[in-house]
Write a protein that holds these residues in place. Structure first.
Motif, short mmCIF file in Angstrom:
data_model
loop_
_atom_site.label_atom_id
_atom_site.label_comp_id
_atom_site.label_asym_id
_atom_site.label_seq_id
_atom_site.Cartn_x
_atom_site.Cartn_y
_atom_site.Cartn_z
N UNK A 266 -4.79 -21.74 -1.00
CA UNK A 266 -5.93 -21.37 -0.18
C UNK A 266 -5.86 -19.93 0.32
N UNK A 267 -4.73 -19.28 0.13
CA UNK A 267 -4.56 -17.92 0.63
C UNK A 267 -3.93 -17.04 -0.44
N UNK A 268 -4.11 -15.74 -0.26
CA UNK A 268 -3.57 -14.76 -1.21
C UNK A 268 -3.28 -13.48 -0.47
N UNK A 269 -2.52 -12.60 -1.12
CA UNK A 269 -2.46 -11.20 -0.74
C UNK A 269 -3.24 -10.43 -1.79
N UNK A 270 -4.08 -9.53 -1.34
CA UNK A 270 -4.90 -8.77 -2.29
C UNK A 270 -5.01 -7.32 -1.86
N UNK A 271 -5.02 -6.42 -2.86
CA UNK A 271 -5.42 -5.05 -2.55
C UNK A 271 -6.81 -5.09 -1.93
N UNK A 272 -7.02 -4.29 -0.91
CA UNK A 272 -8.33 -4.20 -0.30
C UNK A 272 -9.26 -3.32 -1.12
N UNK B 78 -10.69 -8.21 -7.28
CA UNK B 78 -9.40 -8.73 -6.85
C UNK B 78 -9.73 -10.02 -6.09
N UNK B 79 -9.15 -10.23 -4.92
CA UNK B 79 -9.53 -11.41 -4.13
C UNK B 79 -10.30 -11.00 -2.87
N UNK B 80 -11.08 -9.93 -2.97
CA UNK B 80 -11.95 -9.52 -1.87
C UNK B 80 -13.24 -10.32 -1.96
N UNK B 81 -13.27 -11.41 -1.21
CA UNK B 81 -14.39 -12.34 -1.25
C UNK B 81 -15.61 -11.76 -0.53
N UNK B 82 -16.80 -12.33 -0.76
CA UNK B 82 -17.98 -11.88 -0.01
C UNK B 82 -17.71 -11.85 1.49
N UNK B 83 -18.15 -10.78 2.12
CA UNK B 83 -17.89 -10.58 3.54
C UNK B 83 -16.72 -9.66 3.80
N UNK B 84 -15.99 -9.28 2.75
CA UNK B 84 -14.83 -8.39 2.92
C UNK B 84 -15.29 -7.00 3.36
N UNK B 85 -14.47 -6.37 4.18
CA UNK B 85 -14.73 -5.00 4.58
C UNK B 85 -14.67 -4.08 3.36
N UNK B 86 -15.63 -3.20 3.24
CA UNK B 86 -15.66 -2.29 2.11
C UNK B 86 -14.58 -1.21 2.20
N UNK B 87 -13.91 -1.10 3.33
CA UNK B 87 -12.82 -0.13 3.49
C UNK B 87 -11.48 -0.82 3.68
N UNK B 88 -11.40 -2.10 3.33
CA UNK B 88 -10.21 -2.90 3.61
C UNK B 88 -8.99 -2.42 2.83
N UNK B 89 -7.81 -2.71 3.38
CA UNK B 89 -6.53 -2.41 2.76
C UNK B 89 -5.89 -3.73 2.27
N UNK B 90 -4.74 -3.61 1.61
CA UNK B 90 -4.03 -4.80 1.17
C UNK B 90 -3.76 -5.71 2.36
N UNK C 136 0.83 -1.20 0.00
CA UNK C 136 0.00 0.00 0.00
C UNK C 136 0.87 1.25 0.00
N UNK C 137 1.96 1.21 0.75
CA UNK C 137 2.85 2.37 0.83
C UNK C 137 3.51 2.62 -0.52
N UNK C 138 3.89 1.56 -1.22
CA UNK C 138 4.54 1.72 -2.52
C UNK C 138 3.59 2.37 -3.53
#
Length: 260
Positions: free
Chosen positions: A177-183, A139-151, A116-118
């Motif tokens: 089973x896991x990822x890093x995603x922009x929020x 991206x990989x923001x699945x259902x239930x993700x916070x609408x204000x989420x960060x990477x 996020x900083x980059x």
């Protein structure tokens, strides 16, 4: 939110036009790049313009949306390798100009904050290409993700892993089973969002995103709150839109000065 309904080739042309205008108007443009099937025709069109018209990416920086956790850097389905094969290596990006989240990092929380900083230090993303999942994920923001989420690190939904199994020889057990995603909050900071969706299997997700209530159960609905978002869909993907005729009418009667 602008909705454009057309065939896949015109959609690719419109997105490529918007990117070419950006590259011509900014001294150091920043693109947000997506993987998956949705942007492939866009990348092919940009490569064609690079090869035949001299469109250059030599002063462009790029940031990817997401990356699997745990795949070695050499794995062909690592998104760094996917975006390189689909687009980056086919044009003239500078070495290291395109970055992605580090899914191999020992400290995934720190890697997320660093990413996020980059983006912020690059001046933010001018134009972000997006796709949408059948369950409405962006991206990989699945259902239930916070609408204000960060990477951040996310667990992939079973449906997403099933959808992506085709890239792993059809074996869902090979899909991480896991990822890093922009929020979603990170994505919403881009100055222009262009979301591409094609095919009838995306119709319900497109309907919810454009015409449904804003809800974390359909993460893409947060895009309704963005001041400059363009949704580009083909007829099958638009088949559930209640206002489809209005969107077609609006686009057909756009003023010449109006662009994406």
């Amino acid at each position: 939110m602008e909705v454009i309904i057309s065939d896949d080739q015109e959609l690719a042309t419109l997105v490529a036009d918007a990117i070419e205008r950006l590259l011509g108007s900014e001294t150091a443009p920043v693109l947000g790049l997506a993987t998956g099937s949705s942007p492939l025709s866009v990348y092919d069109e940009l490569v064609r313009r690079h090869e035949h018209n001299g469109l250059t990416f030599s002063n462009v920086r790029g940031f990817m949306l997401d990356e699997y956790v745990g795949l070695p850097e050499s794995h062909p389905q690592s998104y760094r390798n996917v975006i390189d094969a689909e687009f980056v290596s086919r044009v003239d990006f500078r070495e290291g100009a395109v970055q992605g989240p580090d899914g191999t990092a020992a400290d995934l929380v720190a890697a997320s904050s660093d990413y996020d900083r980059a983006i912020t230090e690059a001046g933010g993303i001018d134009l972000q290409i997006l796709g949408i999942g059948t369950d409405g994920h962006v991206a990989f923001n699945e259902p239930g993700s916070s609408l204000s989420s960060r990477t951040r690190i996310k667990s992939l939904a079973d449906q997403t892993r099933v959808d992506n199994a085709r890239f792993f020889g059809g074996d869902v057990d090979q899909v991480p089973r896991h990822c890093l995603t922009q929020g979603l909050g990170t994505i919403m900071e881009a100055r222009h969002l262009l979301l591409i969706a094609t095919g009838g299997h995306k119709a319900e997700a497109v309907h919810q995103m454009v015409e449904g209530s804003i809800s974390s159960m359909w993460p893409a609905t947060v895009l309704q709150m963005h001041p400059h978002v363009t949704v580009l869909v083909d007829d099958p993907a638009a088949s559930r839109l209640q206002l489809g005729d209005y969107y077609r009418q609006t686009y057909a009667n756009k003023l010449d000065r109006e662009r994406l």
